[in-house]
Design an enzyme around this catalytic site. Sequence first.
Site, mmCIF file in Angstrom:
data_model
loop_
_atom_site.group_PDB
_atom_site.id
_atom_site.type_symbol
_atom_site.label_atom_id
_atom_site.label_comp_id
_atom_site.label_asym_id
_atom_site.label_seq_id
_atom_site.Cartn_x
_atom_site.Cartn_y
_atom_site.Cartn_z
ATOM 1 N N PRO A 89 4.204 -3.865 8.818
ATOM 2 C CA PRO A 89 4.984 -4.225 7.621
ATOM 3 C C PRO A 89 6.327 -4.869 7.959
ATOM 4 C CG PRO A 89 4.415 -1.863 7.621
ATOM 5 C CD PRO A 89 3.893 -2.437 8.890
ATOM 6 N N GLU A 116 3.553 6.034 12.005
ATOM 7 C CA GLU A 116 4.792 5.570 11.381
ATOM 8 C C GLU A 116 5.276 4.274 12.005
ATOM 9 O OE1 GLU A 116 5.855 6.978 8.535
ATOM 10 O OE2 GLU A 116 4.006 8.104 8.873
ATOM 11 N N ARG A 154 -11.971 -18.825 7.430
ATOM 12 C CA ARG A 154 -12.407 -19.829 6.453
ATOM 13 C C ARG A 154 -11.705 -21.169 6.622
ATOM 14 N NH1 ARG A 154 -13.023 -18.680 1.370
ATOM 15 N NH2 ARG A 154 -11.924 -20.432 0.505
ATOM 16 N N ASP A 169 -8.519 -24.699 -2.758
ATOM 17 C CA ASP A 169 -8.143 -23.303 -2.939
ATOM 18 C C ASP A 169 -6.735 -23.178 -3.492
ATOM 19 O OD1 ASP A 169 -10.513 -22.496 -1.855
ATOM 20 O OD2 ASP A 169 -9.652 -21.715 0.009
HETATM 21 CL CL1 6GU Z 1 0.246 -5.627 8.718
HETATM 22 N N1 6GU Z 1 0.418 -3.044 8.241
HETATM 23 C C1 6GU Z 1 0.699 -1.990 7.461
HETATM 24 N N2 6GU Z 1 0.541 -0.770 7.963
HETATM 25 N N3 6GU Z 1 1.117 -2.095 6.205
HETATM 26 C C2 6GU Z 1 1.253 -3.333 5.737
HETATM 27 C C3 6GU Z 1 0.979 -4.466 6.485
HETATM 28 C C4 6GU Z 1 0.563 -4.292 7.761
HETATM 29 N N4 6GU Z 1 1.225 -5.543 5.726
HETATM 30 C C5 6GU Z 1 1.621 -5.080 4.546
HETATM 31 N N5 6GU Z 1 1.652 -3.748 4.549
#
Ligand code: 6GU
Length: 244
Positions: A89, A116, A154, A169
Amino acid sequence: MRIDILTIFPGMFSGPFEESIVKRAVEKGLVQIFLHDIRDYASDKHRTVDDYPFGGGQGMLMKPEPLFAAVEDVQGQAAERGPIVLLTPQGRLFDQEVAVELARQDRLIVICGHYEGVDARVHEHLATDEISIGDYVLSGGELAAMVVVDAVVRQIPGALGSPLSSGDDSFAQGLLEHPQYTRPAEFRGMSVPEVLLSGNHGEIARWRRRQSLLRTAQNRPDLLASAELTEEEKQWLLTNLSSQ
Ligand code: 6GU
């Protein structure tokens, strides 16, 4: 293209990659996908891949040694080189432009983060790219890896039925895709817009462009900000947005 995925849950991938476009691309030899269990690279008999954070804090982190060992081993399994992508994230945001960029590579090594988080030495000294699929937290990088692989595969020439299929798209032109209809022309009193049945390709193209603009303005005004609109289109949009 060769894609290597490093994960503690290789079993999660069996469904999504065995259906549809990804499956077809693998069968056509356009992409090879290899799954690697990070636990195979742990050095103790419990196959430990996580540990407590120094300095304290909630939860566990992925240890660096199994990840470095896995990437080094997997890298040696083929001559091709390419980015080492950590899914987290904390990464840069994945979008169609990133998908196109990754699809041009000969090889991707994808690390699915977990717990975590991941020891910062993996971010700093092992990964060459960090990607997030959106502003929400998933339990692990596996679902994100499936999203990224699908969007990338794709884009590989030949992966879709028609060579032009991906150009229309949503996002390909920076706008959302226009509405589409198939038969029947009338269903439960809901009819297909007349223009689409007219055979007038100029009118159809104009209708589609306007519908794209309208959808984008309604659902994704942030995208509209960087799109190029003619004066006539801006006027049409103003009139048609306010009349909704
Ligand atoms: Cl790549 N990993 C995690 N754990 N949560 C996420 C993410 C990735 N992308 C958005 N949320």
